[in-house]
Scaffold this motif. Structure first.
Motif, mmCIF file in Angstrom:
data_model
loop_
_atom_site.group_PDB
_atom_site.id
_atom_site.type_symbol
_atom_site.label_atom_id
_atom_site.label_comp_id
_atom_site.label_asym_id
_atom_site.label_seq_id
_atom_site.Cartn_x
_atom_site.Cartn_y
_atom_site.Cartn_z
ATOM 1 N N CYS A 1 0.788 -1.115 -0.126
ATOM 2 C CA CYS A 1 0.020 0.121 -0.118
ATOM 3 C C CYS A 1 0.857 1.256 -0.298
ATOM 4 C CB CYS A 1 -0.795 -0.086 1.351
ATOM 5 S SG CYS A 1 -1.801 1.452 1.170
ATOM 6 N N CYS B 1 -2.091 5.160 5.309
ATOM 7 C CA CYS B 1 -3.674 4.930 5.689
ATOM 8 C C CYS B 1 -4.017 4.744 6.960
ATOM 9 C CB CYS B 1 -4.084 3.851 4.563
ATOM 10 S SG CYS B 1 -3.174 2.305 4.822
ATOM 11 N N HIS C 1 -0.734 0.492 8.001
ATOM 12 C CA HIS C 1 -0.518 0.720 6.529
ATOM 13 C C HIS C 1 0.843 -0.024 6.133
ATOM 14 C CE1 HIS C 1 1.061 2.990 3.235
ATOM 15 N NE2 HIS C 1 1.989 3.392 3.625
HETATM 16 CU CU LIG Z 1 -1.653 2.476 3.286
#
Ligand SMILES: [Cu+2]
Length: 284
Positions: free
Chosen positions: A235, A239, A243
């Motif tokens: 990713c 986030c 993450h």
């Molecule tokens: Cu992330």
């Protein structure tokens, strides 16, 4: 004598260190994953990725040339036009030829950068006809993959393997996932990317893909992997605290293996109710 010994052991130590580093990078220098001491881009397994990697190298040489040219000019000016050598400064206010040259040459350089750059952007943003379409959904903090009806119509979650002992030999720590996305080699795969909660990003360096996963929006990217193997991404949009623990593992397999995997997965994930509400691994 003592100095000589010390020098010898330092040499032996540095040789060992270099061998260790080389040994490690050799063991790890597989395509599709980062390796220690890596300074360039990962080895590309898509044609588009290779073109981007070549463009990166081309830009690097261009920039190096420009920097060296400017440095040379500076050194010449320091050597020839310092106060001691030039007690009476020049009163030149303009030089038409020079001014035309320093306008046109940078324009030409920018054009030489823009043309291949826009060509690559177009190739990336206008996908060819897709052979396989897969939907990837970002959750906090794992990925969910959905194969539409023409591919079997199933979906499953892909979580990072937390137990080191459970990793397969070809799975690196923090990158290995329990259920990988599987795709056929040499086929155009279109990935539709969205998110169920916050913004994530679906990225895989060796395919040269990175696209935001935004709740309520369907973004897309595409790739055509030229070589069978296991490729890893992560990713790439901060986030939340999970993450770093939502890797992307894509296994590129032959057409036959893909068909077999589809048949097997159709059974394995048959129980998944496609209308079930979204699942949150860390829901409170
Ligand atoms: Cu992330």
């Amino acid at each position: 004598m003592r100095i000589e010994n010390a020098r010898r052991s330092v040499t032996a130590l540095s040789t060992a260190a270099v061998a260790l580093v080389l040994g490690i990078s050799e063991a790890w220098a597989a395509a599709g994953r980062p390796s220690p001491w890596e300074t360039g881009m990962q080895e590309m397994v898509t044609e588009l990725g290779q073109s981007v990697s070549d463009f990166h190298t081309y830009l690097l040489w261009l920039i190096t040339g420009i920097c060296l040219f400017v440095l040379a000019l500076l050194l010449v000016i320091i050597a020839r036009f310092n106060e001691r050598k030039n007690p009476v400064p020049s009163r030149t206010t303009h030089h038409t030829l020079l001014e035309v040259a320093w306008t046109i040459v940078p324009v030409l350089i920018l054009v030489a950068i823009a043309i291949p750059s826009f060509r690559l952007l177009r190739q990336q943003l206008v996908p060819p006809q897709a052979d396989v379409v897969i939907k990837a959904t970002g959750y906090s903090w794992y990925w969910g993959y959905e194969y539409p009806a023409d591919q079997g119509g199933f979906k499953f979650d892909s979580n990072m393997i937390t137990d080191q002992a459970a990793l397969k030999p070809d799975q690196p720590r923090l990158l290995g996932a329990d259920n990988a996305m599987v795709v056929p080699v040499g086929k155009v795969v279109r990935v539709q990317v969205t998110s169920a909660d916050v913004i994530h990003a679906f990225a895989l360096p060796s395919f040269y893909i990175k696209v935001d996963a935004i709740p309520g929006r369907l973004n897309e990217t595409w790739f055509k992997a030229e070589k069978e193997g296991v490729y890893y991404g992560q990713c790439s949009e901060l986030c939340g605290n999970g993450h770093p623990y939502m890797p992307i593992e894509i296994r590129v397999v032959s057409e036959q293996q893909y068909a077999a995997w589809l048949a097997e997965s159709k059974q394995k994930y048959a129980s998944t109710d496609n209308t079930a509400p979204l699942k949150f691994a860390n829901a409170q």
